[in-house]
Design a protein around this motif. Structure first.
Motif: not given
Length: 467
Positions: A58-71
Motif C-alpha cells: 500500500i502507499w500512505d498519504g505521502e506516497g511512501s510504499p509499505l509492505l502490507d503484513l496485515t492483509s
C-alpha cells in the motif's frame, strides 16, 4: 538499518502527483471532521491515509510504499487490486449491478457452488451475508431453530464479530461493555502456551496432548453444569485469529465434535479469518480430522473487495428449513458484485496456487525465520502459526511467560514498534502483546523475507523491556 532503497527495489513502481497527495490530505481532514471509527476513542485518532494499493503493498498519504503484513484486517488473501477480481467486479457491474436476494443470479449461484465444492460433501448449501459477524449471528439462529434450544457455548480468547449477538459470543474484553443476556456461556480455550490447565511449575513440560485432554475435560464439565440438553451449539474459531493465532492442539476439535454428537449439539466452526487459504489449506479445520455442522466465512472469500460473508450448512441443518421458512434474511444477501468478486477470487486462488504458496511459505520461510527471531530476542516468548497466519507473542520474562502488558492492555512499546516498522517500509498488525504476520497468500518470498527482516530489527525495542 533497513534502507529506503530496499523498499524501492521490491515495491511496484508508483509515483504520485502533488495533486494526489493534496487529495489525500483533504481526505484525512474530512475523515477527522465526519467519520466515526470502530473500536476507537474518536478524538485520539490519527488514521493513516492510504492513496493506493497493489499486490502486497500500500502507499500512505505521502506516497511512501509499505509492505502490507496485515492483509488489512487479514482479508486481502489474493492481494490488493488483483486484476482478475477487479475485472470481474467491473464486468458484473456492467451486466447486473444488484438484485434482490429472492431472485437467482449466476454470480451468486456459482459462488455458492465453488464454496461448497471445497467443503465436506454434505455441506452443500450456503446462506450469504454481508460479513463475518452477521454470518455468526445467523449460524447461531439456525442452530437454535434446528435444535429448539437456546444456549450457545463459546470460548474465552475468541472473536466472533461486533454486532450484538456476535460480540456476546466473543471471548475477548471487547465483549464486556456490550454484555447482555444473550444465552451465551463461555468456557476456557485450549491454548497450550498460556494454558489455563497446566499445574504451576509444569508449563514447560505440558504437552499438546495434555492441553487437549484437560481442555476437553473442562468443556465437558461446563456442559454438565449447564445441562447438555439446553445447548444448541458450540462455536469455535477453527484457528483463533485476533485472539492470538493459537492452533488447537491435536485431538481437541475432534473431541469437541464427539461431545456435540453425544448431546445433539450443533458444531459451528468460525472460518471468517482462517478460511480461504489463510492457514495453507482452503479451510483451517481441514488440518484436523473433523467435519463441522456449520462453517461461517467472510473476509478472504473475495479478498474483501466487496463485503461478503456466509453460512455453509450441512444437510441436517438445511432440512430444518426445507419445508418451514427460515426466519431471517438480509437485503444484500449474495450481492452480485460481491459474488462476482468471490468467483474470481476462488478461481484465481486455485489456478495461481495461492493456497499452496501460503503453505510453502509458512513451512519453509515464515516459520523458520520466526523461530530464528525468537532465538534472537528475549522479548519473544512464543511464535506459532501455519500458512500465512502467524503470531509473535511478546513477554517480559520468558521463564514466567509474563506478557508485556496484562491481558486486554497494550504496552506503549507496541506503538513504537509499529512506527519503527513503518519507517522501514512495513505495515504490521499489532494486538495486545502480539504481532501478527498475515501477508497476502500470493506474497513473493523476497517480500516476506524483507518484512521479517524489518521485524527482526525493530524487536530490539521490545527487548529493552524483557528480562
Amino acid at each position: 538499518m533497513t534502507t529506503p532503497t530496499a523498499v524501492g527495489s521490491l515495491a511496484p513502481h508508483r509515483e504520485f502527483s502533488q495533486e494526489e497527495i493534496e487529495a489525500g490530505r483533504t481526505a484525512y481532514a474530512l475523515d477527522r471532521e465526519h467519520v466515526f471509527h470502530s473500536w476507537s476513542a474518536q478524538e485520539t485518532l490519527a488514521p493513516m491515509t492510504v492513496l493506493d494499493a497493489e499486490g502486497s503493498w500500500i502507499w500512505d498519504g505521502e506516497g511512501s510504499p509499505l509492505l502490507d503484513l496485515t492483509s488489512q484486517l487479514i482479508y486481502t488473501n489474493a492481494g490488493h487490486r488483483h486484476p482478475r477480481i477487479v475485472q470481474a467486479v467491473r464486468d458484473q457491474a456492467e451486466k447486473l449491478c444488484t438484485v434482490a436476494p429472492q431472485h437467482a443470479n449466476d454470480a451468486r449461484s456459482e459462488a455458492a457452488r465453488l464454496i461448497a465444492e471445497r467443503l465436506p460433501a454434505d455441506i452443500s448449501h450456503v446462506f450469504f451475508t454481508a460479513g463475518g459477524a452477521d454470518a455468526n449471528e445467523h449460524a447461531v439462529r439456525m442452530a437454535r431453530h434446528h435444535t429448539g434450544r437456546r444456549k450457545v457455548l463459546s470460548a474465552y480468547r475468541s472473536y466472533h464479530g461486533g454486532s450484538q449477538l456476535a460480540v456476546n459470543l466473543t471471548g475477548d474484553p471487547r465483549r464486556i461493555p456490550n454484555e447482555e443476556d444473550a444465552g451465551v456461556v463461555h468456557f476456557l480455550p485450549a491454548y497450550t502456551y498460556r494454558s489455563y490447565f497446566a499445574p504451576e511449575g509444569q508449563k514447560d513440560a505440558w504437552t499438546e496432548q495434555d492441553e487437549a485432554q484437560a481442555a476437553l475435560a473442562h468443556l465437558k464439565q461446563v456442559l454438565e453444569l449447564e445441562r447438555p440438553s439446553s445447548a444448541a451449539a458450540i462455536i469455535l474459531e477453527a484457528i483463533p485469529g485476533t485472539a492470538g493465532i493459537y492452533l488447537p492442539p491435536a485431538g481437541y476439535l475432534e473431541g469437541v465434535r464427539q461431545l456435540c454428537d453425544e448431546h445433539g449439539i450443533v458444531m459451528i466452526l468460525d472460518e471468517v479469518m482462517a478460511g480461504f487459504g489463510r492457514s495453507g489449506k482452503w479451510f483451517a479445520h481441514q488440518h484436523y480430522e473433523v467435519e463441522p455442522d456449520i462453517v461461517t466465512f467472510a473476509k478472504g472469500v473475495n479478498s474483501g473487495y466487496v463485503p461478503m460473508g456466509g453460512v455453509a450448512m450441512d444437510d441436517a441443518i438445511y432440512s430444518s428449513f426445507a419445508e418451514q421458512a427460515y426466519p431471517g434474511g438480509l437485503t444484500y444477501s449474495g450481492h452480485p458484485l460481491a459474488a462476482a468478486a468471490a468467483v474470481a477470487t476462488i478461481r484465481a486462488m486455485a489456478e495461481e496456487e495461492m493456497v499452496e504458496n501460503a503453505a510453502r511459505l509458512g513451512e519453509h520461510v515464515i516459520g523458520p525465520k520466526l523461530q530464528q527471531i525468537r532465538e534472537n530476542h528475549p522479548s519473544v516468548g512464543d511464535v506459532r502459526g501455519t500458512g500465512a497466519f502467524w503470531a509473535v507473542e511478546l513477554v517480559q520474562d520468558r521463564a514466567t511467560r509474563e506478557p508485556l502488558a496484562p491481558y486486554g492492555q497494550t504496552h506503549e512499546v507496541m506503538g513504537r514498534i509499529v512506527a519503527a516498522c513503518k519507517e522501514r517500509g512495513v505495515l504490521p498488525f499489532v494486538n495486545m502483546n502480539r504481532i501478527h504476520v498475515c501477508p497476502p497468500l500470493n506474497i513473493a518470498e523476497e517480500e516476506i523475507t524483507f518484512g521479517l527482516d524489518v521485524l527482526d530489527e525493530v524487536l530490539a525495542l521490545a527487548d529493552e523491556h524483557a528480562a
